[in-house]
Write a protein that holds these residues in place. Structure first.
Motif, PDB file in Angstrom:
ATOM      1  N   PRO A   1      33.354  34.681  80.741  1.00  0.00           N
ATOM      2  CA  PRO A   1      34.599  34.374  80.302  1.00  0.00           C
ATOM      3  C   PRO A   1      35.732  35.578  80.310  1.00  0.00           C
ATOM      4  O   PRO A   1      36.974  35.299  80.279  1.00  0.00           O
ATOM      5  N   SER A   2      35.155  36.769  79.910  1.00  0.00           N
ATOM      6  CA  SER A   2      36.406  37.893  79.927  1.00  0.00           C
ATOM      7  C   SER A   2      36.077  39.020  80.884  1.00  0.00           C
ATOM      8  O   SER A   2      37.070  39.022  81.557  1.00  0.00           O
ATOM      9  N   THR A   3      35.098  39.806  80.986  1.00  0.00           N
ATOM     10  CA  THR A   3      35.113  40.809  81.700  1.00  0.00           C
ATOM     11  C   THR A   3      34.390  40.508  82.943  1.00  0.00           C
ATOM     12  O   THR A   3      34.363  41.331  83.932  1.00  0.00           O
ATOM     13  N   ARG A   4      33.478  39.587  83.125  1.00  0.00           N
ATOM     14  CA  ARG A   4      32.893  39.117  84.261  1.00  0.00           C
ATOM     15  C   ARG A   4      31.892  40.303  84.515  1.00  0.00           C
ATOM     16  O   ARG A   4      31.366  40.136  85.582  1.00  0.00           O
ATOM     17  N   VAL A   5      31.279  40.824  83.488  1.00  0.00           N
ATOM     18  CA  VAL A   5      30.164  41.669  83.760  1.00  0.00           C
ATOM     19  C   VAL A   5      28.855  41.067  83.558  1.00  0.00           C
ATOM     20  O   VAL A   5      28.908  40.355  82.563  1.00  0.00           O
ATOM     21  N   ALA A   6      27.966  41.384  84.126  1.00  0.00           N
ATOM     22  CA  ALA A   6      26.626  40.719  84.154  1.00  0.00           C
ATOM     23  C   ALA A   6      25.622  41.731  83.924  1.00  0.00           C
ATOM     24  O   ALA A   6      25.782  42.613  84.941  1.00  0.00           O
ATOM     25  N   VAL A   7      24.569  41.941  83.227  1.00  0.00           N
ATOM     26  CA  VAL A   7      23.586  42.835  83.190  1.00  0.00           C
ATOM     27  C   VAL A   7      22.190  42.178  82.978  1.00  0.00           C
ATOM     28  O   VAL A   7      21.944  41.195  82.014  1.00  0.00           O
ATOM     29  N   ARG A   8      21.384  42.509  83.923  1.00  0.00           N
ATOM     30  CA  ARG A   8      19.980  41.742  84.127  1.00  0.00           C
ATOM     31  C   ARG A   8      19.006  42.815  83.495  1.00  0.00           C
ATOM     32  O   ARG A   8      19.054  44.098  84.132  1.00  0.00           O
ATOM     33  N   VAL A   9      18.029  42.458  82.592  1.00  0.00           N
ATOM     34  CA  VAL A   9      17.187  43.590  81.724  1.00  0.00           C
ATOM     35  C   VAL A   9      15.898  42.883  81.876  1.00  0.00           C
ATOM     36  O   VAL A   9      15.553  42.005  81.279  1.00  0.00           O
ATOM     37  N   PRO A  10      15.019  43.536  82.495  1.00  0.00           N
ATOM     38  CA  PRO A  10      13.348  43.147  82.660  1.00  0.00           C
ATOM     39  C   PRO A  10      12.725  43.586  81.419  1.00  0.00           C
ATOM     40  O   PRO A  10      12.806  44.831  81.120  1.00  0.00           O
ATOM     41  N   VAL A  11      12.008  42.797  80.566  1.00  0.00           N
ATOM     42  CA  VAL A  11      11.707  43.052  79.232  1.00  0.00           C
ATOM     43  C   VAL A  11       9.883  42.844  79.318  1.00  0.00           C
ATOM     44  O   VAL A  11       9.675  41.409  79.488  1.00  0.00           O
ATOM     45  N   GLU A  12       9.327  43.544  79.050  1.00  0.00           N
ATOM     46  CA  GLU A  12       7.735  43.404  78.746  1.00  0.00           C
ATOM     47  C   GLU A  12       7.519  42.837  77.258  1.00  0.00           C
ATOM     48  O   GLU A  12       7.545  43.504  76.618  1.00  0.00           O
ATOM     49  N   VAL A  13       7.548  41.549  77.111  1.00  0.00           N
ATOM     50  CA  VAL A  13       7.454  40.937  75.762  1.00  0.00           C
ATOM     51  C   VAL A  13       6.090  40.871  75.463  1.00  0.00           C
ATOM     52  O   VAL A  13       4.950  40.868  76.400  1.00  0.00           O
ATOM     53  N   GLY A  14       5.791  40.952  74.379  1.00  0.00           N
ATOM     54  CA  GLY A  14       4.443  40.819  73.582  1.00  0.00           C
ATOM     55  C   GLY A  14       3.960  39.328  73.548  1.00  0.00           C
ATOM     56  O   GLY A  14       4.838  38.271  74.190  1.00  0.00           O
ATOM     57  N   PRO A  15       2.676  38.914  73.475  1.00  0.00           N
ATOM     58  CA  PRO A  15       2.429  37.531  73.731  1.00  0.00           C
ATOM     59  C   PRO A  15       2.571  36.506  72.663  1.00  0.00           C
ATOM     60  O   PRO A  15       2.541  35.327  72.948  1.00  0.00           O
ATOM     61  N   GLN A  16       3.187  36.998  71.724  1.00  0.00           N
ATOM     62  CA  GLN A  16       3.579  36.111  70.678  1.00  0.00           C
ATOM     63  C   GLN A  16       5.391  35.880  70.590  1.00  0.00           C
ATOM     64  O   GLN A  16       6.032  35.424  69.669  1.00  0.00           O
ATOM     65  N   TRP A  17       5.919  36.233  71.677  1.00  0.00           N
ATOM     66  CA  TRP A  17       7.295  36.144  71.870  1.00  0.00           C
ATOM     67  C   TRP A  17       8.057  34.881  71.496  1.00  0.00           C
ATOM     68  O   TRP A  17       9.103  35.125  70.785  1.00  0.00           O
ATOM     69  N   VAL A  18       7.656  33.864  71.978  1.00  0.00           N
ATOM     70  CA  VAL A  18       8.167  32.602  71.531  1.00  0.00           C
ATOM     71  C   VAL A  18       8.160  32.364  69.797  1.00  0.00           C
ATOM     72  O   VAL A  18       9.220  32.157  69.466  1.00  0.00           O
ATOM     73  N   GLU A  19       6.843  32.459  69.378  1.00  0.00           N
ATOM     74  CA  GLU A  19       6.736  32.453  68.080  1.00  0.00           C
ATOM     75  C   GLU A  19       7.415  33.434  67.182  1.00  0.00           C
ATOM     76  O   GLU A  19       7.960  32.892  66.210  1.00  0.00           O
ATOM     77  N   GLU A  20       7.649  34.514  67.678  1.00  0.00           N
ATOM     78  CA  GLU A  20       8.554  35.380  66.762  1.00  0.00           C
ATOM     79  C   GLU A  20       9.937  34.948  66.890  1.00  0.00           C
ATOM     80  O   GLU A  20      10.746  35.052  65.799  1.00  0.00           O
ATOM     81  N   ASN A  21      10.350  34.418  67.979  1.00  0.00           N
ATOM     82  CA  ASN A  21      11.790  33.978  68.374  1.00  0.00           C
ATOM     83  C   ASN A  21      11.862  32.866  67.396  1.00  0.00           C
ATOM     84  O   ASN A  21      13.204  32.268  66.692  1.00  0.00           O
ATOM     85  N   ARG A  22      11.147  31.866  67.282  1.00  0.00           N
ATOM     86  CA  ARG A  22      11.064  30.608  66.424  1.00  0.00           C
ATOM     87  C   ARG A  22      11.270  31.143  64.927  1.00  0.00           C
ATOM     88  O   ARG A  22      12.011  30.495  64.243  1.00  0.00           O
ATOM     89  N   ALA A  23      10.580  32.343  64.660  1.00  0.00           N
ATOM     90  CA  ALA A  23      10.586  32.820  63.122  1.00  0.00           C
ATOM     91  C   ALA A  23      12.049  33.114  62.803  1.00  0.00           C
ATOM     92  O   ALA A  23      12.670  32.910  61.677  1.00  0.00           O
ATOM     93  N   ARG A  24      12.544  34.162  64.015  1.00  0.00           N
ATOM     94  CA  ARG A  24      14.238  34.537  63.768  1.00  0.00           C
ATOM     95  C   ARG A  24      14.893  33.211  63.559  1.00  0.00           C
ATOM     96  O   ARG A  24      15.690  33.265  62.850  1.00  0.00           O
ATOM     97  N   LEU A  25      14.925  32.471  64.597  1.00  0.00           N
ATOM     98  CA  LEU A  25      15.613  31.064  64.428  1.00  0.00           C
ATOM     99  C   LEU A  25      15.639  30.539  63.104  1.00  0.00           C
ATOM    100  O   LEU A  25      16.744  30.125  62.469  1.00  0.00           O
ATOM    101  N   SER A  26      14.240  30.164  62.474  1.00  0.00           N
ATOM    102  CA  SER A  26      14.235  29.719  61.119  1.00  0.00           C
ATOM    103  C   SER A  26      14.930  30.649  60.065  1.00  0.00           C
ATOM    104  O   SER A  26      15.846  30.197  58.940  1.00  0.00           O
ATOM    105  N   ALA A  27      14.846  31.914  59.984  1.00  0.00           N
ATOM    106  CA  ALA A  27      15.582  32.667  59.075  1.00  0.00           C
ATOM    107  C   ALA A  27      17.216  32.646  59.162  1.00  0.00           C
ATOM    108  O   ALA A  27      17.736  32.608  58.053  1.00  0.00           O
ATOM    109  N   VAL A  28      17.642  32.627  60.434  1.00  0.00           N
ATOM    110  CA  VAL A  28      18.843  32.323  60.548  1.00  0.00           C
ATOM    111  C   VAL A  28      19.429  31.046  60.019  1.00  0.00           C
ATOM    112  O   VAL A  28      20.353  30.825  59.269  1.00  0.00           O
TER     113      VAL A  28
END
Length: 142
Positions: free
Chosen positions: A106-133
């Motif tokens: 919408p503003s700068t038209r910049v895109a950055v792609r980041v490959p990340v080696e996530v741990g085995p519990q990454w979905v559960e960890e993100n669900r816990a973050r969502l719950s806290a917010v």
């Protein structure tokens, strides 16, 4: 965090020891637009190559959408969040490694792609973050 500092919570995080992409929600009084409350947030990219932040606004509806995205990611489908053209967004492809792209079209038209080696519990960890917010937003709304 020091006394008097506005608390910030991570809504989502994809990170490894080298680089990460996260969304930090500022837990302060929201911006009211009609009946909708929008909370200030930032998409944060950190790596040895590039580091940056882009501001966004997050609503309770956006949190519901992020929950649906987590369901899709758990099913090994890609996801884009938040939807719509109102702000920058994050695209996540659950590959090996997980590919996270931050788009600021919408503003700068910049895109950055980041490959990340996530741990085995990454979905559960993100669900816990969502719950806290969600809990923090509920406290602010009451």
């Amino acid at each position: 965090m020091t006394v008097g500092e506005t608390p910030t919570l991570e809504l989502l995080r994809f990170g490894d020891p080298v680089q990460s992409v996260s969304v930090e929600v500022i837990c302060a009084d929201p911006l009211l637009v009609g009946d909708e409350r929008y909370y200030a947030a930032e998409i944060v990219v950190e790596s040895g190559f590039v580091a940056g932040r882009v501001g966004i606004q997050v609503s309770v509806e956006d949190l519901d959408e992020w929950e649906r995205c987590l369901d899709a990611l758990e099913a090994e489908e890609g996801a884009e969040w938040p939807a719509g053209d109102r702000t920058a967004w994050v695209e996540v492809i659950p590959d090996d490694p997980v590919e996270v792209t931050v788009q600021d079209s919408p503003s700068t038209r910049v895109a950055v792609r980041v490959p990340v080696e996530v741990g085995p519990q990454w979905v559960e960890e993100n669900r816990a973050r969502l719950s806290a917010v969600r809990e923090a937003m509920a406290r602010l709304a009451s």
